[in-house]
Scaffold this motif. Structure first.
Motif, PDB file in Angstrom:
ATOM      1  N   VAL A   1       0.817  -1.226   0.000  1.00  0.00           N
ATOM      2  CA  VAL A   1       0.000   0.000   0.000  1.00  0.00           C
ATOM      3  C   VAL A   1       0.850   1.276   0.000  1.00  0.00           C
ATOM      4  O   VAL A   1       0.624   2.160  -0.843  1.00  0.00           O
ATOM      5  CB  VAL A   1      -1.030  -0.020   1.159  1.00  0.00           C
TER       6      VAL A   1
ATOM      7  N   ALA B   1       2.439   1.716  -3.426  1.00  0.00           N
ATOM      8  CA  ALA B   1       1.444   2.108  -4.432  1.00  0.00           C
ATOM      9  C   ALA B   1       0.995   3.555  -4.221  1.00  0.00           C
ATOM     10  O   ALA B   1       0.775   4.304  -5.181  1.00  0.00           O
ATOM     11  CB  ALA B   1       0.252   1.165  -4.361  1.00  0.00           C
ATOM     12  N   MET B   2       0.861   3.963  -2.936  1.00  0.00           N
ATOM     13  CA  MET B   2       0.467   5.352  -2.650  1.00  0.00           C
ATOM     14  C   MET B   2       1.542   6.325  -3.150  1.00  0.00           C
ATOM     15  O   MET B   2       1.237   7.352  -3.764  1.00  0.00           O
ATOM     16  CB  MET B   2       0.259   5.551  -1.139  1.00  0.00           C
TER      17      MET B   2
ATOM     18  N   THR C   1       1.378   6.591  -6.860  1.00  0.00           N
ATOM     19  CA  THR C   1       0.222   7.413  -7.267  1.00  0.00           C
ATOM     20  C   THR C   1       0.565   8.897  -7.136  1.00  0.00           C
ATOM     21  O   THR C   1       0.297   9.692  -8.047  1.00  0.00           O
ATOM     22  CB  THR C   1      -1.007   7.089  -6.387  1.00  0.00           C
TER      23      THR C   1
ATOM     24  N   GLY D   1      -0.610   3.608  -9.606  1.00  0.00           N
ATOM     25  CA  GLY D   1      -0.823   3.104  -8.247  1.00  0.00           C
ATOM     26  C   GLY D   1      -1.313   1.673  -8.252  1.00  0.00           C
ATOM     27  O   GLY D   1      -0.824   0.823  -7.489  1.00  0.00           O
ATOM     28  N   MET D   2      -2.264   1.408  -9.143  1.00  0.00           N
ATOM     29  CA  MET D   2      -2.837   0.065  -9.246  1.00  0.00           C
ATOM     30  C   MET D   2      -1.770  -0.943  -9.686  1.00  0.00           C
ATOM     31  O   MET D   2      -1.648  -2.032  -9.121  1.00  0.00           O
ATOM     32  CB  MET D   2      -3.954   0.123 -10.281  1.00  0.00           C
TER      33      MET D   2
ATOM     34  N   PHE E   1       0.723  -1.584  -6.919  1.00  0.00           N
ATOM     35  CA  PHE E   1       0.131  -2.431  -5.881  1.00  0.00           C
ATOM     36  C   PHE E   1       0.108  -3.896  -6.325  1.00  0.00           C
ATOM     37  O   PHE E   1       0.481  -4.792  -5.576  1.00  0.00           O
ATOM     38  CB  PHE E   1      -1.297  -1.956  -5.568  1.00  0.00           C
ATOM     39  N   TRP E   2      -0.309  -4.075  -7.555  1.00  0.00           N
ATOM     40  CA  TRP E   2      -0.416  -5.436  -8.095  1.00  0.00           C
ATOM     41  C   TRP E   2       0.958  -6.111  -8.149  1.00  0.00           C
ATOM     42  O   TRP E   2       1.121  -7.254  -7.717  1.00  0.00           O
ATOM     43  CB  TRP E   2      -1.061  -5.381  -9.484  1.00  0.00           C
TER      44      TRP E   2
ATOM     45  N   HIS F   1       2.292  -6.762  -4.620  1.00  0.00           N
ATOM     46  CA  HIS F   1       1.449  -7.760  -3.959  1.00  0.00           C
ATOM     47  C   HIS F   1       1.700  -9.159  -4.529  1.00  0.00           C
ATOM     48  O   HIS F   1       1.820 -10.124  -3.780  1.00  0.00           O
ATOM     49  CB  HIS F   1      -0.021  -7.374  -4.156  1.00  0.00           C
TER      50      HIS F   1
END
Lengths: 242, 105
Positions: B71, B74-75, B78, B95-96, B99-100, B103
């Motif tokens: 998170v 990703a933040m 972004t 960001g997405m 995160f992906w 993760h």
């Protein structure tokens, strides 16, 4: 704060709408699946999404209905949870000098948290912009609910990594909106107010006490900070007059 | 039958909460009511607070493991894209994607 002409406004609506669509699909599917699990008939689940169209309160209503709560508690809970929407319309009016009643009459039913967050950063937005974002979000919510009711578990089993990536769409949307919002801050009182909101929220978010609190605490901090900006605006008006 | 009544009443109330205050504000704006200046100052801080609240609420769904790893990365991604390119769509995709990647990897 952005001002857009009609063409820019419509083209800007597409990525905003898409971000909301991607965020809504998993959430509405989850609602469809949960409501189905609670034993609510298909027409009732679709009616909730079509006519109430407010995620958190729909989940609450489904739970209350499954627990055989009395009618007044079901309805009262939904009204109470959705009461925050009452400030969204006035906020848009203040930001965008809206004087046309056609906006709330045509798009007011679709003023959800995410739609508000996407639209409030503009100084001027057209009815087409409002309509496009609202329609995209609403269609996604309905489609997702329907998909969740009909084949939710199958979809999640087929594309687990996609659902993981989608989990970050709404946080990313909010971060991007916040960033665009707070970078061109107008005055020292506004900067102070935003600092209060961010610091309180980060502090509270870090403690992770409760999900309801994570909504309520920043809103309370925002209200307190708003009083600071009202005071600041009153002080600067006094300064101008003297 | 009762479910239909519940949904109808809940929907009517929600619609009224969204539309009636908005119509009232437009009327006050048209009449140049003196309360508008204070309302404007109030809204200036309240609107970002709503977005902040939504962000916190959305982050609540993530497990602690993600909040310590995927998170924040990703933040950051972004914010970097929002700052560098000033594009909503690009910053969300960045960001997405971040995160992906974090993760999954």
């Amino acid at each position: 704060m952005k001002t857009l002409d009609r063409r820019q406004s419509t083209s800007q609506a597409l990525p905003e709408g898409l971000a909301i669509v991607l965020g809504y699909l998993p959430a509405s599917m989850a609602f469809g699946m949960a409501a189905r699990h609670f034993g609510i008939p298909t027409w009732g689940i679709l009616a909730m999404s079509a006519f109430i169209y407010a995620g958190t309160s729909q989940f609450a209503l489904a739970g209350l209905w499954a627990g055989h709560a009395p009618l007044w508690l079901d309805v009262g809970t939904v009204w109470l949870i959705n009461m925050r929407h009452a400030v969204y319309g006035p906020a848009l009016t203040m930001r965008q000098s809206l004087a046309r009643k056609i906006f709330p009459l045509l798009t007011g039913w679709g003023l959800t948290d995410e739609v508000f967050a996407a639209l409030v950063r503009y100084k001027q937005a057209s009815l087409a912009h409002y309509g496009q974002v609202t329609a995209m979000a609403y269609s996604a919510w309905l489609t997702g609910t329907m998909a969740g009711v009909l084949f939710g578990t199958v979809i999640l089993r087929q594309v687990p990594s996609a659902s993981e990536a989608l989990a970050f769409v709404l946080p990313a949307l909010f971060i991007a909106i916040l960033w665009h919002w707070i970078t061109p801050l107008p005055g020292q009182w506004d900067r102070m107010a935003i600092a209060v909101v961010v610091l309180t929220s980060v502090f509270y978010g870090g403690m992770r006490i409760s999900q309801m609190g994570s909504l309520a605490v920043p809103l309370a901090a925002g209200s307190a900070a708003s009083v600071v900006t009202v005071y600041g605006s009153w002080k600067s008006k006094q300064g101008e007059e003297s | 039958m009762t479910l239909a009544v519940v949904v109808t009443l809940a929907a009517l109330g929600t619609w009224a909460e969204r539309v009636v205050p908005w119509l009232w504000a437009i009327r006050a704006h048209a009449q140049q009511s003196p309360v508008l200046r204070s309302l404007d100052a109030f809204v200036r801080a309240f609107a970002p607070a709503v977005v902040m609240a939504l962000l916190l609420s959305a982050l609540w769904a993530f497990p602690m493991r993600s909040l310590m790893g995927a998170v924040p990365i990703a933040m950051a991604m972004t914010v970097i894209f929002a700052w560098r390119f000033r594009s909503l769509a690009l910053s969300i995709v960045a960001g997405m994607g971040a995160f992906w990647l974090v993760h999954v990897l």
